[in-house]
Structure formats: structure tokens, C-alpha cells
Enzyme design. Structure first.
Site, PDB file in Angstrom:
ATOM      1  CB  CYS A 111      41.768  34.759  47.044  1.00 46.76           C
ATOM      2  SG  CYS A 111      40.369  35.845  46.824  1.00 46.76           S
ATOM      3  CG  HIS A 167      43.088  33.053  42.816  1.00 47.00           C
ATOM      4  ND1 HIS A 167      41.954  32.432  43.287  1.00 47.00           N
ATOM      5  CD2 HIS A 167      42.904  34.381  43.050  1.00 47.00           C
ATOM      6  CE1 HIS A 167      41.118  33.346  43.772  1.00 47.00           C
ATOM      7  NE2 HIS A 167      41.681  34.532  43.640  1.00 47.00           N
ATOM      8  CG  ASN A 196      38.170  35.594  42.992  1.00 45.93           C
ATOM      9  OD1 ASN A 196      38.253  34.624  43.740  1.00 45.93           O
ATOM     10  ND2 ASN A 196      38.980  36.620  43.070  1.00 45.93           N
TER      11      ASN A 196
HETATM   12  C1  COA Z   1      38.672  45.073  38.489  1.00 46.22           C
HETATM   13  C2  COA Z   1      39.252  45.019  37.088  1.00 46.22           C
HETATM   14  C3  COA Z   1      38.560  43.938  36.269  1.00 46.22           C
HETATM   15  C4  COA Z   1      38.990  46.372  36.425  1.00 46.22           C
HETATM   16  O1  COA Z   1      39.533  46.356  35.113  1.00 46.22           O
HETATM   17  P1  COA Z   1      40.394  47.596  34.606  1.00 46.22           P
HETATM   18  O2  COA Z   1      40.739  47.339  33.202  1.00 46.22           O
HETATM   19  O3  COA Z   1      41.512  47.782  35.604  1.00 46.22           O
HETATM   20  O4  COA Z   1      39.356  48.727  34.693  1.00 46.22           O
HETATM   21  P2  COA Z   1      39.487  50.097  35.486  1.00 46.22           P
HETATM   22  O5  COA Z   1      39.463  49.859  36.949  1.00 46.22           O
HETATM   23  O6  COA Z   1      40.623  50.834  34.890  1.00 46.22           O
HETATM   24  O7  COA Z   1      38.133  50.783  35.101  1.00 46.22           O
HETATM   25  C5  COA Z   1      37.878  51.185  33.778  1.00 46.22           C
HETATM   26  C6  COA Z   1      36.513  51.831  33.745  1.00 46.22           C
HETATM   27  O8  COA Z   1      35.505  50.822  33.871  1.00 46.22           O
HETATM   28  C7  COA Z   1      34.588  51.188  34.891  1.00 46.22           C
HETATM   29  N1  COA Z   1      34.062  49.980  35.521  1.00 46.22           N
HETATM   30  C8  COA Z   1      34.478  49.367  36.650  1.00 46.22           C
HETATM   31  N2  COA Z   1      33.737  48.269  36.884  1.00 46.22           N
HETATM   32  C9  COA Z   1      32.841  48.201  35.871  1.00 46.22           C
HETATM   33  C10 COA Z   1      31.821  47.309  35.551  1.00 46.22           C
HETATM   34  N3  COA Z   1      31.538  46.226  36.317  1.00 46.22           N
HETATM   35  N4  COA Z   1      31.094  47.513  34.438  1.00 46.22           N
HETATM   36  C11 COA Z   1      31.341  48.577  33.642  1.00 46.22           C
HETATM   37  N5  COA Z   1      32.303  49.474  33.910  1.00 46.22           N
HETATM   38  C12 COA Z   1      33.044  49.286  35.000  1.00 46.22           C
HETATM   39  C13 COA Z   1      35.376  52.042  35.843  1.00 46.22           C
HETATM   40  O9  COA Z   1      34.514  52.878  36.583  1.00 46.22           O
HETATM   41  C14 COA Z   1      36.268  52.805  34.902  1.00 46.22           C
HETATM   42  O10 COA Z   1      35.539  53.866  34.382  1.00 46.22           O
HETATM   43  P3  COA Z   1      36.225  55.319  34.235  1.00 46.22           P
HETATM   44  O11 COA Z   1      37.387  55.088  33.296  1.00 46.22           O
HETATM   45  O12 COA Z   1      35.120  56.148  33.680  1.00 46.22           O
HETATM   46  O13 COA Z   1      36.659  55.684  35.612  1.00 46.22           O
HETATM   47  C15 COA Z   1      40.780  44.766  37.125  1.00 46.22           C
HETATM   48  O14 COA Z   1      41.447  45.869  37.677  1.00 46.22           O
HETATM   49  C16 COA Z   1      41.136  43.532  37.915  1.00 46.22           C
HETATM   50  O15 COA Z   1      40.862  42.417  37.520  1.00 46.22           O
HETATM   51  N6  COA Z   1      41.794  43.689  39.086  1.00 46.22           N
HETATM   52  C17 COA Z   1      42.132  42.584  39.947  1.00 46.22           C
HETATM   53  C18 COA Z   1      40.950  42.304  40.836  1.00 46.22           C
HETATM   54  C19 COA Z   1      41.035  40.947  41.509  1.00 46.22           C
HETATM   55  O16 COA Z   1      41.381  39.970  40.892  1.00 46.22           O
HETATM   56  N7  COA Z   1      40.664  40.929  42.780  1.00 46.22           N
HETATM   57  C20 COA Z   1      40.610  39.745  43.566  1.00 46.22           C
HETATM   58  C21 COA Z   1      41.948  39.270  43.955  1.00 46.22           C
HETATM   59  S1  COA Z   1      41.848  37.794  44.880  1.00 46.22           S
END
Ligand code: COA
Length: 330
Positions: free
Chosen positions: A119, A252, A282
Site C-alpha cells: 500500500c 493512507h 482501502n
Molecule cells: C482488521 C481489523 C479491523 C480488526 O479489528 P480488531 O478490533 O483488531 O478486531 P479483532 O481482529 O480483534 O477481531 C475481533 C473479533 O471480530 C471478528 N471479526 C473479524 N472480522 C470481522 C468482520 N468482518 N465482521 C465481524 N466480525 C469480524 C474476529 O473474528 C474476532 O472475533 P473473536 O473475538 O470471536 O475471535 C483491525 O485489526 C485493523 O484495522 N487492522 C489493520 C488492517 C489494515 O489496515 N491492513 C491494511 C494495511 S495497508
């Protein structure tokens, strides 16, 4: 890598963008995987994203963006001598998307290559173009950032599917009288590479190659919140500026929580932050040029203003650029 401008003024003289027509809402996504509009909005701030059609590849997104940027700059394709396309989803590995679009545009005098930095690709690409232009190797560069991530996502994996969208942005870069880029800070940490990866996509053999994007969201989140701040701070310091000097902040567009965290830590007031992740998700290499083009269309980029851009992504990589905005040429 960090460096401030060496006295040669180089700027963005034209901006363009393109997103596919098809809008995919959170409500529609929740019919495909176990998710909800509420979860996606709360964790990411994304409301909808654009998705390319089956026939559309990277060059189909890049071309309209490039044509708009050229028109805005008042530059003919034949006068472009450098084309860089930053993408992790080229039409194919070769011919490169940059060579394909140079041909389609009629940029017959241009060197053309694709660049991969996740990205952060657009930030790396504008830094390279700056170097070529400031060094006198090139006179006019066309830099495109974009991705068609919908083609490499696992449409059954809710943890990645909801985050990404397709889109491209393009800029023309030229030497100008004054203003333009003040500096760049770029970095990479391959040690964290496995947190956002596409195994089996290159020459490394895997017994059971995974053909889709795999991500450890929590690790990427931690990385993102750290580097979005440190990269911007290092660059401002190198340029002898502070965050108070920044008029427009273009981060970003990965996730509203990451943007809010970075803006708060850096001390950028909300009204100076450009956000369009709610509409596009994104778009990887497309995210910063799309946000720039949006800000320009809204009249938020005014000559003389200082614009700070920071990207981060797969690699893991990050990159910042500071530019004193100049008039579009046309
Ligand atoms: C991916 C992201 C949004 C997840 O948010 P989070 O608050 O960290 O959530 P978690 O990963 O802790 O997951 C929490 C719960 O939601 C669930 N979950 C994940 N994706 C889900 C979705 N789309 N819908 C519903 N539930 C979801 C998970 O399975 C987890 O469940 P569990 O607690 O039973 O295991 C966050 O980690 C993030 O933004 N990371 C950066 C990703 C990014 O920007 N990537 C690109 C970089 S260029």
C-alpha cells in the site's frame, strides 16, 4: 531512507483518479460473509467500496486516471519520459502495466516500469520520480498508484474482505519555479512481512500455496499506528518543520481508527485531515492519490499550503512525503 529536497523544485502539476462504477455496500457484504454494517463501521469507518468488473484489470483503472492527470497538467503523452505504476495487482507480471498504459496513451518516449511496495507503493513511486526529475534524468513523469485487490482477496474471509476496495490515482510531476516537494522518508521491515502477505505469488515454492491475501490484522494495526506517526515526525524534523506548519494531512486510507490515532498523536486537527476511506475502503496503492484528487476537487489543496502524506502497507513498508502545493498547470 530520509532526505530533504536538494534545491531543484519538483511538484505535482496534474491529478486524476478513477474508481470502478460498481459500489459494494456493507449491507451487501453481510449477505456474503458473517459480518454487519455495524461491525465494519465501528472497526474501520468503511461504509462502501468500489469493485472492478470481471473484465477490468489494473490498466483499465490506471488509464482514465492517467488521462485526467495529463489533461489537468496540460501535458501531451508524447512529452512524458517516465511512467511508474505502483501496484501489487498488475494486469500480469509482464508486460508491465506501466508499459501497457504508456503504449495506450501514446507515451512513446517514456521509460516505464511497475513498482511493488504494498500500500506504500505510491509514496515510493513519487520519491523515485522526484529523484529522476531533480537529477535531470527525466523531464516529465506520470506516476500512477492503484490496485484491484478484489481479484486477490479471499471472498470467504471476512477479516480481509471488508477492508479493501479497487481504485487508482495518477499524478504528473514536473520541475517548477518554486515550491513542490520538500522531502521524503521511506522504510521497510521485512521481519513483519508475514503479517500481510500473498504466499505462492512469486518464485518461492510453498507445498500448499495460498492464493489469496493473508493478514494478521492486530499486528498490522500495531505496526500502522506506530509508523504513521514516527515516519511523519522524522520527516518534519528533517525538513525543519513542525506539525503546526502542515495545512493538509493525507494519510493512507486503511481504516478510520488508524487515521484518527495518527492525527491525534501527531496533533493534526480534524479539519486538516483528508478522509475518504468511508466511500472507497482501502484501495492500497490507490489510496493516497485518490485522497489527494478528492481533496483537490473539494478545493482543499491551495498553492503555498503544506501537504503531508504518509502511507504504510505490505512489506511491511511505510513512507511519507512533504510538498508545498503548487497550481495545477492547465
Ligand atoms: C482488521 C481489523 C479491523 C480488526 O479489528 P480488531 O478490533 O483488531 O478486531 P479483532 O481482529 O480483534 O477481531 C475481533 C473479533 O471480530 C471478528 N471479526 C473479524 N472480522 C470481522 C468482520 N468482518 N465482521 C465481524 N466480525 C469480524 C474476529 O473474528 C474476532 O472475533 P473473536 O473475538 O470471536 O475471535 C483491525 O485489526 C485493523 O484495522 N487492522 C489493520 C488492517 C489494515 O489496515 N491492513 C491494511 C494495511 S495497508
Amino acid at each position: 531512507m530520509i532526505g530533504s529536497a536538494n534545491g531543484t523544485a519538483v511538484s505535482i502539476t496534474g491529478l486524476g483518479c478513477y474508481v470502478p462504477e460498481r459500489v459494494l455496500t456493507n449491507a451487501e457484504l453481510s449477505t456474503l460473509v458473517d459480518t454487519s454494517d455495524e461491525w465494519i463501521m465501528e472497526r474501520t469507518g468503511i461504509r462502501e467500496r468500489r469493485i472492478a468488473s470481471d473484465e477490468q484489470a489494473m490498466s483499465d483503472l490506471a488509464l482514465p486516471a492517467a488521462r485526467e492527470a495529463l489533461a489537468k497538467a496540460g501535458v501531451e503523452p508524447k512529452d512524458i519520459d517516465l511512467v511508474i505504476v505502483a501496484t501489487v495487482t498488475p494486469d500480469m507480471m509482464f508486460p508491465t502495466t506501466s508499459a501497457l498504459i504508456a503504449d495506450a496513451l501514446g507515451a512513446t518516449e517514456a521509460a516505464a516500469y511497475d513498482l511493488l511496495a504494498g500500500c506504500t507503493g505510491f509514496m515510493y513511486a513519487i520519491a523515485q520520480a522526484y529523484g529522476m526529475l531533480a537529477g535531470g534524468l527525466a523531464q516529465r513523469a506520470l506516476v500512477v498508484g492503484g490496485d484491484v485487490l478484489s481479484k486477490i482477496l479471499d471472498w470467504e474471509d471476512r477479516s480481509t474482505l471488508v477492508l479493501f476496495g479497487d481504485g487508482a490515482g495518477a499524478v504528473v510531476m514536473e520541475r517548477v519555479e518554486r515550491g513542490g516537494f520538500l522531502g521524503f522518508e521511506l522504510g521497510a521491515d521485512g521481519g513483519g512481512g508475514e503479517h500481510l502477505w500473498l504466499p505462492g505469488s512469486g518464485s518461492r515454492k510453498f507445498d500448499d500455496p495460498e492464493s489469496f491475501v493473508k493478514m494478521n490484522g492486530r499486528e498490522v494495526f500495531k505496526f500502522a499506528t506506530r509508523v504513521m506517526v514516527s515516519s511523519a515526525e522524522k520527516l518534519l524534523d528533517r525538513c525543519g518543520l513542525t506539525i503546526e506548519d502542515v495545512d493538509v494531512y493525507v494519510p493512507h486510507q486503511a481504516n478510520v481508527r488508524i487515521i484518527d490515532h495518527a492525527a491525534r498523536k501527531l496533533g493534526v486537527p480534524d479539519e486538516r485531515v483528508v478522509v475518504n476511506v468511508d466511500r472507497y475502503g482501502n484501495t492500497s496503492s490507490g489510496s493516497i492519490p485518490l485522497a489527494l484528487a478528492d481533496a483537490a476537487a473539494d478545493g482543499r489543496l491551495r498553492p503555498g499550503e503544506l501537504v503531508l502524506m504518509t502511507g504504510m502497507g505490505a512489506g511491511l513498508t511505510w513512507g511519507s512525503a512533504l510538498i508545498e502545493w503548487t497550481e495545477e498547470m492547465a
